[in-house]
Motif scaffolding. Sequence first.
Motif, PDB file in Angstrom:
ATOM      1  N   GLY A   1       1.922   2.404  -3.371  1.00  0.00           N
ATOM      2  CA  GLY A   1       0.898   2.669  -4.377  1.00  0.00           C
ATOM      3  C   GLY A   1       0.506   1.432  -5.140  1.00  0.00           C
TER       4      GLY A   1
ATOM      5  N   PHE B   1      -4.784   4.927   3.187  1.00  0.00           N
ATOM      6  CA  PHE B   1      -4.787   4.305   1.861  1.00  0.00           C
ATOM      7  C   PHE B   1      -6.193   3.868   1.444  1.00  0.00           C
ATOM      8  CE2 PHE B   1      -0.743   3.169   3.990  1.00  0.00           C
ATOM      9  CZ  PHE B   1       0.115   3.953   3.222  1.00  0.00           C
TER      10      PHE B   1
ATOM     11  N   ASN C   1      -8.769   0.524  -2.209  1.00  0.00           N
ATOM     12  CA  ASN C   1      -7.426   1.100  -2.246  1.00  0.00           C
ATOM     13  C   ASN C   1      -7.467   2.427  -3.007  1.00  0.00           C
ATOM     14  OD1 ASN C   1      -4.706   1.668  -2.555  1.00  0.00           O
ATOM     15  ND2 ASN C   1      -4.154  -0.370  -3.313  1.00  0.00           N
ATOM     16  N   LYS C   2      -6.971   3.497  -2.402  1.00  0.00           N
ATOM     17  CA  LYS C   2      -6.948   4.799  -3.074  1.00  0.00           C
ATOM     18  C   LYS C   2      -6.145   4.760  -4.367  1.00  0.00           C
ATOM     19  CE  LYS C   2      -7.690   8.192   0.620  1.00  0.00           C
ATOM     20  NZ  LYS C   2      -7.089   9.312   1.377  1.00  0.00           N
ATOM     21  N   SER C   3      -5.207   3.836  -4.469  1.00  0.00           N
ATOM     22  CA  SER C   3      -4.375   3.729  -5.669  1.00  0.00           C
ATOM     23  C   SER C   3      -5.003   2.865  -6.746  1.00  0.00           C
ATOM     24  CB  SER C   3      -2.996   3.151  -5.308  1.00  0.00           C
ATOM     25  OG  SER C   3      -2.298   4.020  -4.441  1.00  0.00           O
TER      26      SER C   3
ATOM     27  N   LEU D   1       0.807  -1.226   0.000  1.00  0.00           N
ATOM     28  CA  LEU D   1       0.000   0.000   0.000  1.00  0.00           C
ATOM     29  C   LEU D   1       0.838   1.273   0.000  1.00  0.00           C
ATOM     30  CD1 LEU D   1      -2.971  -0.955   2.373  1.00  0.00           C
ATOM     31  CD2 LEU D   1      -2.907  -0.975  -0.128  1.00  0.00           C
TER      32      LEU D   1
END
Length: 443
Positions: A93, A113, A335-337, A90
């Motif tokens: 990214g 995250f 997940n923000k990515s 995480l």
Amino acid sequence: MKARKFWKIIAASSLLSSFVLAGCSSSSSTSDKDSGASSGKKTVVWWTWNPGKDDAKDYVAAFEKSHPKIHVEVKSYQYNDYVNALKLSLPAGEGPDVFGVQAGVMQKEFSSFMEDLSPNAEKAWGNDWESRFYELGLKQIQEGSKTPALPFFVSAAGYIWYNNTILQKYGLKPPTTIQEWKEVAKTLQSKGVTPFIQGAKDAWINFDTYIALANDISPGKIYDAEAGKVSWTDPDLVKAMSNWKQLFDDGIMQKGALGISEYPDSDDLFHKGEAAMITLGTWNGSDMSKTSLETTNKTLGVNETYEFLPAPFPGVDRPSKPQLFGGPDVSFAINKSSSKKDASWEFIKWLDSDDAQKILASKLNIPAVKGINLDDSNTVTDAQKTAIKQMLTDVENAVGKREFLYSELQTALADALQNVATGKQSPEKAMKAVDIAFKAIQK
């Protein structure tokens, strides 16, 4: 299950490589629109420790049947490996599109995250969407106005599970007090049966045991200590630590307990019928399902169908009564990515749909969504049907939570439990050390 739990980063290079490669599979520059390659499907990568590998496949199959344009690629881990994988992926990214967390320390570790799911939930279920979920499950996850994850199912600790087939064989009943527990243990030992087993190598199960002991003496006081309202040297909390030591001194805790894990070591031995009792929670309800039990027996090579039942953790000075404590067993985040957030949300939304929650209930796990009853049609015995109804009542009347908010507190309490069990510290000195560590957090 299932499940609470300590983390240490494993530095082995081979493990690092496998986790990083796994993470790279879900994080790329591909947009949500065109990810899916030639098949035209979007692929959502889902990492999980709970539900486990076999159960996860059931959810994926049902989801994909109703969402033919989305494929879910599931990767299952043992808990400690899972946490380490997230720690490695995480911050870089990378990692999965969808992943599970526990309330408390674990969520705090990875909250930055995680996407805020409140806007998605309001759009899907309306302004009062929060009322869809049991408060016990949702409130422990939310951070102010943000909802970093949504609960999948609710669980609570405060039970011992017992193999009723073994107890009945020797004319025994589950103990309601520690004194009765000691007597039952002696009888089983005389028959060559391990009375009770605990993977006391794992901090999380020791926390469950200590919280149960503390809540038996003074329900909720341990939460006051975490909130700074009372000292960790409070006589009731010291007494709970003394009772923890008593489990070892009285021969209730098996020899070598501090050297084995709860999963898979102790849990496997319990299911094999090599131990009569174990400390677990409502997540163990699947042991009352014929289908789940058949799968477990096949995996472990067990030929007998045992009757497993829950009982309140034995009381100290009086017969026990249910004093469960819990919250969301696992909650799922985006997940923000992730480059596939829309498809990921569809999957999380489905996991909290009536369809998915009914699958959960059929496995005798307690749904996070209100109005979904546990399905007792697949239970092994009538006694288990009764236990299922009681389990729901016990959860509704839970006295508090399982998860601590501070990793430093976890470390201090874990050390105290180990030191008291081995005789390195008295209960008084151990709780003084916990109090000092806690005060340092507050500065």
